[in-house]
Design a protein around this motif. Structure first.
Motif, PDB file in Angstrom:
ATOM      1  N   ASP A  68      48.486 -93.752  45.154  1.00 26.24           N
ATOM      2  CA  ASP A  68      48.708 -93.948  43.724  1.00 26.24           C
ATOM      3  C   ASP A  68      50.210 -94.031  43.428  1.00 26.24           C
ATOM      4  O   ASP A  68      51.029 -93.407  44.114  1.00 26.24           O
ATOM      5  N   ASP A  69      50.543 -94.790  42.410  1.00 25.96           N
ATOM      6  CA  ASP A  69      51.923 -94.895  41.953  1.00 25.96           C
ATOM      7  C   ASP A  69      52.383 -93.526  41.437  1.00 25.96           C
ATOM      8  O   ASP A  69      51.680 -92.870  40.670  1.00 25.96           O
ATOM      9  N   ARG A  70      53.573 -93.093  41.859  1.00 26.24           N
ATOM     10  CA  ARG A  70      54.058 -91.756  41.502  1.00 26.24           C
ATOM     11  C   ARG A  70      55.206 -91.800  40.481  1.00 26.24           C
ATOM     12  O   ARG A  70      55.883 -90.795  40.254  1.00 26.24           O
ATOM     13  N   THR A  71      55.410 -92.949  39.858  1.00 27.80           N
ATOM     14  CA  THR A  71      56.522 -93.102  38.924  1.00 27.80           C
ATOM     15  C   THR A  71      56.486 -92.061  37.814  1.00 27.80           C
ATOM     16  O   THR A  71      57.491 -91.397  37.526  1.00 27.80           O
ATOM     17  N   ASP A  72      55.326 -91.914  37.168  1.00 26.61           N
ATOM     18  CA  ASP A  72      55.220 -90.980  36.039  1.00 26.61           C
ATOM     19  C   ASP A  72      55.404 -89.534  36.492  1.00 26.61           C
ATOM     20  O   ASP A  72      56.050 -88.735  35.792  1.00 26.61           O
ATOM     21  N   ARG A  87      50.793 -87.247  50.504  1.00 26.90           N
ATOM     22  CA  ARG A  87      51.908 -87.033  49.580  1.00 26.90           C
ATOM     23  C   ARG A  87      53.207 -86.890  50.389  1.00 26.90           C
ATOM     24  O   ARG A  87      53.747 -85.790  50.540  1.00 26.90           O
ATOM     25  N   PRO A  88      53.709 -87.995  50.906  1.00 26.69           N
ATOM     26  CA  PRO A  88      54.938 -87.928  51.706  1.00 26.69           C
ATOM     27  C   PRO A  88      56.174 -87.667  50.849  1.00 26.69           C
ATOM     28  O   PRO A  88      56.191 -87.962  49.646  1.00 26.69           O
ATOM     29  N   LEU A  89      57.182 -87.110  51.481  1.00 29.35           N
ATOM     30  CA  LEU A  89      58.458 -86.796  50.833  1.00 29.35           C
ATOM     31  C   LEU A  89      59.558 -87.151  51.828  1.00 29.35           C
ATOM     32  O   LEU A  89      59.382 -86.993  53.036  1.00 29.35           O
ATOM     33  N   ILE A  90      60.695 -87.640  51.316  1.00 24.87           N
ATOM     34  CA  ILE A  90      61.807 -88.025  52.182  1.00 24.87           C
ATOM     35  C   ILE A  90      63.052 -87.231  51.794  1.00 24.87           C
ATOM     36  O   ILE A  90      63.387 -87.130  50.614  1.00 24.87           O
ATOM     37  N   MET A  91      63.733 -86.675  52.812  1.00 26.23           N
ATOM     38  CA  MET A  91      65.032 -86.045  52.610  1.00 26.23           C
ATOM     39  C   MET A  91      66.069 -86.837  53.399  1.00 26.23           C
ATOM     40  O   MET A  91      65.864 -87.130  54.580  1.00 26.23           O
ATOM     41  N   VAL A  92      67.186 -87.202  52.763  1.00 19.42           N
ATOM     42  CA  VAL A  92      68.232 -87.970  53.439  1.00 19.42           C
ATOM     43  C   VAL A  92      69.519 -87.150  53.513  1.00 19.42           C
ATOM     44  O   VAL A  92      69.798 -86.318  52.656  1.00 19.42           O
ATOM     45  N   VAL A 114      66.050 -97.376  53.635  1.00 17.03           N
ATOM     46  CA  VAL A 114      65.485 -96.134  53.088  1.00 17.03           C
ATOM     47  C   VAL A 114      64.714 -96.432  51.809  1.00 17.03           C
ATOM     48  O   VAL A 114      63.603 -95.930  51.594  1.00 17.03           O
ATOM     49  N   ARG A 115      65.295 -97.257  50.940  1.00 20.97           N
ATOM     50  CA  ARG A 115      64.611 -97.612  49.686  1.00 20.97           C
ATOM     51  C   ARG A 115      63.291 -98.319  49.967  1.00 20.97           C
ATOM     52  O   ARG A 115      62.255 -97.996  49.372  1.00 20.97           O
ATOM     53  N   ARG A 116      63.304 -99.286  50.882  1.00 20.14           N
ATOM     54  CA  ARG A 116      62.081-100.022  51.209  1.00 20.14           C
ATOM     55  C   ARG A 116      61.028 -99.101  51.801  1.00 20.14           C
ATOM     56  O   ARG A 116      59.828 -99.202  51.486  1.00 20.14           O
ATOM     57  N   LEU A 117      61.454 -98.181  52.647  1.00 19.98           N
ATOM     58  CA  LEU A 117      60.524 -97.227  53.254  1.00 19.98           C
ATOM     59  C   LEU A 117      59.908 -96.330  52.188  1.00 19.98           C
ATOM     60  O   LEU A 117      58.690 -96.074  52.184  1.00 19.98           O
ATOM     61  N   ALA A 118      60.736 -95.852  51.266  1.00 20.66           N
ATOM     62  CA  ALA A 118      60.239 -94.993  50.187  1.00 20.66           C
ATOM     63  C   ALA A 118      59.209 -95.725  49.338  1.00 20.66           C
ATOM     64  O   ALA A 118      58.175 -95.153  48.959  1.00 20.66           O
ATOM     65  N   GLU A 119      59.459 -96.980  49.034  1.00 19.85           N
ATOM     66  CA  GLU A 119      58.525 -97.752  48.213  1.00 19.85           C
ATOM     67  C   GLU A 119      57.213 -98.020  48.951  1.00 19.85           C
ATOM     68  O   GLU A 119      56.146 -98.001  48.342  1.00 19.85           O
ATOM     69  N   MET A 120      57.284 -98.251  50.251  1.00 19.72           N
ATOM     70  CA  MET A 120      56.056 -98.448  51.025  1.00 19.72           C
ATOM     71  C   MET A 120      55.199 -97.185  51.041  1.00 19.72           C
ATOM     72  O   MET A 120      53.977 -97.250  50.987  1.00 19.72           O
ATOM     73  N   LEU A 121      55.876 -96.031  51.104  1.00 24.82           N
ATOM     74  CA  LEU A 121      55.162 -94.752  51.216  1.00 24.82           C
ATOM     75  C   LEU A 121      54.887 -94.102  49.865  1.00 24.82           C
ATOM     76  O   LEU A 121      54.183 -93.096  49.807  1.00 24.82           O
ATOM     77  N   GLU A 122      55.466 -94.666  48.777  1.00 26.15           N
ATOM     78  CA  GLU A 122      55.445 -93.987  47.470  1.00 26.15           C
ATOM     79  C   GLU A 122      55.978 -92.566  47.637  1.00 26.15           C
ATOM     80  O   GLU A 122      55.416 -91.590  47.114  1.00 26.15           O
ATOM     81  N   ALA A 123      57.082 -92.445  48.366  1.00 29.81           N
ATOM     82  CA  ALA A 123      57.640 -91.140  48.704  1.00 29.81           C
ATOM     83  C   ALA A 123      58.920 -90.882  47.924  1.00 29.81           C
ATOM     84  O   ALA A 123      59.878 -91.668  48.017  1.00 29.81           O
ATOM     85  N   PRO A 124      58.985 -89.808  47.143  1.00 25.33           N
ATOM     86  CA  PRO A 124      60.236 -89.439  46.482  1.00 25.33           C
ATOM     87  C   PRO A 124      61.315 -89.158  47.525  1.00 25.33           C
ATOM     88  O   PRO A 124      61.031 -88.699  48.635  1.00 25.33           O
ATOM     89  N   VAL A 125      62.578 -89.408  47.150  1.00 24.73           N
ATOM     90  CA  VAL A 125      63.712 -89.219  48.060  1.00 24.73           C
ATOM     91  C   VAL A 125      64.689 -88.237  47.432  1.00 24.73           C
ATOM     92  O   VAL A 125      65.169 -88.462  46.321  1.00 24.73           O
ATOM     93  N   PHE A 126      64.993 -87.147  48.161  1.00 23.05           N
ATOM     94  CA  PHE A 126      65.973 -86.189  47.659  1.00 23.05           C
ATOM     95  C   PHE A 126      67.026 -85.922  48.722  1.00 23.05           C
ATOM     96  O   PHE A 126      66.877 -86.301  49.889  1.00 23.05           O
ATOM     97  N   LEU A 177      60.535 -98.628  61.564  1.00 25.07           N
ATOM     98  CA  LEU A 177      59.427 -97.905  60.934  1.00 25.07           C
ATOM     99  C   LEU A 177      58.741 -98.755  59.871  1.00 25.07           C
ATOM    100  O   LEU A 177      57.508 -98.740  59.744  1.00 25.07           O
ATOM    101  N   ILE A 178      59.522 -99.505  59.110  1.00 28.79           N
ATOM    102  CA  ILE A 178      58.951-100.396  58.090  1.00 28.79           C
ATOM    103  C   ILE A 178      58.024-101.409  58.747  1.00 28.79           C
ATOM    104  O   ILE A 178      56.906-101.663  58.266  1.00 28.79           O
ATOM    105  N   GLU A 179      58.466-101.977  59.851  1.00 33.37           N
ATOM    106  CA  GLU A 179      57.652-102.950  60.571  1.00 33.37           C
ATOM    107  C   GLU A 179      56.364-102.312  61.106  1.00 33.37           C
ATOM    108  O   GLU A 179      55.275-102.867  60.962  1.00 33.37           O
ATOM    109  N   ALA A 180      56.487-101.113  61.684  1.00 31.30           N
ATOM    110  CA  ALA A 180      55.319-100.444  62.271  1.00 31.30           C
ATOM    111  C   ALA A 180      54.366 -99.930  61.200  1.00 31.30           C
ATOM    112  O   ALA A 180      53.148 -99.873  61.420  1.00 31.30           O
ATOM    113  N   LEU A 181      54.890 -99.539  60.039  1.00 37.52           N
ATOM    114  CA  LEU A 181      54.024 -99.010  58.974  1.00 37.52           C
ATOM    115  C   LEU A 181      53.007-100.026  58.490  1.00 37.52           C
ATOM    116  O   LEU A 181      51.935 -99.661  57.991  1.00 37.52           O
ATOM    117  N   GLY A 182      53.336-101.288  58.618  1.00 37.64           N
ATOM    118  CA  GLY A 182      52.387-102.323  58.212  1.00 37.64           C
ATOM    119  C   GLY A 182      51.055-102.214  58.941  1.00 37.64           C
ATOM    120  O   GLY A 182      50.020-102.683  58.445  1.00 37.64           O
TER     121      GLY A 182
END
Length: 377
Positions: A339-343, A214-219, A230-242, A327-332
């Motif tokens: 799981d999708d965290r949209t809801d 359950r990753p989380l991102i703070m910017v 940042v957006r691409r990284l968040a989507e790869m990780l399914e990580a909320p950004v605050f 990081l995006i390149e290495a995360l691959g």
């Protein structure tokens, strides 16, 4: 990584004052926030001929400093101020302090007492025992033009420092008797540099992030130029950004993974890995606390911020945008499925709006303003 441009064209017989004008021009400064005084008269005589740089005179030096801070933050470009020494510089100190911790590229051009009286304690108008000692606490670099032959070198160091590394103020002092002295040399365009990113640090951070449940991102403000990665990284990780104040705008508030600060607070205790990008993270570290089961990954252009709070941070020293792309390149190679965290985020956002619904009429004012502003406004 270094960027540069064309050298600045100078008058046939350049002076210290014309070098200062060229330095401002090389930074793209078109407005100089200032309160002129006798120690800087010769500089303003030269500035009159620079029709592309408008002096904007303030009533108080603090106003000049804060206006330069605001201009730098709004435009994401260097801004400049000019004040007299002694009380003028001290009046500007509050704005320079705010620029220092607000990550703003602000150039402070400060007059000085006659060069032969520096440090002698004569009490001449606006004298201080050691003005540079004050400026060094408010800036990341302070230069002094003691002679005409020093001008190009001092200014080159100043504009290079201002455009490189951690965004913070830079100051240049020029004595009243030096402005008119002839200056030798050619002032080059600013040579901006960023840290070379360690690929081992990238790989370590990617492994930790890739295995997070359950990753989380703070910017923060250091991520303002990194919205897309940042957006691409968040989507790869399914990580909320605050974010707190300085990081607002990095993530589009309409994005499904955008989280308001209160939502970030709720998610913090259940997040096993938190990625900080361009932020000091002092608020969650100091106010919320780090659980022994949490891992903090920090991306920052300031090496001192990577583990300031001694939480065993996995740190990557580098520019936010460039680091995120790596990081995006290495995360691959390391990323797990989540799981999708949209809801989940949508529900937390809905609860946030319910909690603040009583803040009227302020919310209605904000909605009205937002409705007529452009997306990047």
């Amino acid at each position: 990584m270094t960027t540069g441009g064309t050298p600045q064209q100078l008058p046939e017989t350049p002076t210290v004052a014309s070098i200062a004008v060229a330095g401002l021009r090389s930074l793209g400064v078109d407005t100089l926030f200032c309160l002129p005084g006798v120690q800087n008269d010769d500089f303003f005589d030269a500035l009159v001929d620079a029709r592309d740089i408008r002096p904007l005179v303030t009533r108080h030096e603090q106003g000049a400093a804060y206006m330069a801070l605001g201009a730098a933050q709004v435009t994401a470009r260097p801004a400049a101020l000019c004040v007299v020494p002694g009380p003028g510089m001290l009046n500007a100190a509050a704005g320079l302090t705010s620029a220092y911790w607000g990550n703003a590229r602000v150039l402070a051009l400060v007059g000085a007492v006659p060069s032969g009286l520096r440090g002698r304690g004569t009490g001449i108008l606006h004298d201080l025992p050691d003005p540079a000692a004050v400026l060094r606490q408010l800036t990341k670099h302070t230069g002094y033009v003691g002679r005409g032959v020093d001008a190009v070198g001092v200014w080159q160091q100043a504009i290079d420092a201002l455009t490189s590394g951690v965004p913070r103020p830079v100051a240049v002092e020029v004595p009243v008797d030096v402005w008119r002295q002839p200056a030798d040399g050619v002032l080059e365009a600013p040579r901006a540099t960023t840290p070379v990113i360690d690929t081992d640090q990238i790989e370590q951070a990617a492994r930790v992030l890739g295995q997070a449940r359950r990753p989380l991102i703070m910017v923060g403000g250091g991520a303002q130029d990194a919205s897309e990665p940042v957006r691409r990284l968040a989507e790869m990780l399914e990580a909320p950004v605050f974010a707190r104040h300085m990081g607002l705008g990095v993530m589009d508030t309409r994005h499904r993974l955008h989280a308001y600060l209160t939502v970030g607070r709720e998610l913090w205790p259940t997040s096993d890995v938190v990625l900080g990008i361009g932020t000091r993270m002092e608020f969650p570290n100091v106010e919320w606390g780090v659980d022994p089961g949490q891992t903090i990954v920090q991306v920052n252009i300031d090496a001192d911020e990577l583990d300031r709070h001694s939480t065993g941070t996995v740190g990557v020293h580098g520019d936010a945008a460039e680091t995120c792309r790596l990081l995006i390149e290495a995360l691959g190679r390391h990323n797990r499925r989540r799981d999708d965290r949209t809801d989940e985020i949508a529900e937390l956002r809905s609860q946030h709006f319910e909690r603040i619904a009583y803040l009227e009429p302020q919310l209605s004012y904000l909605r009205a303003i937002r409705s007529v502003m452009p997306d990047d406004g």
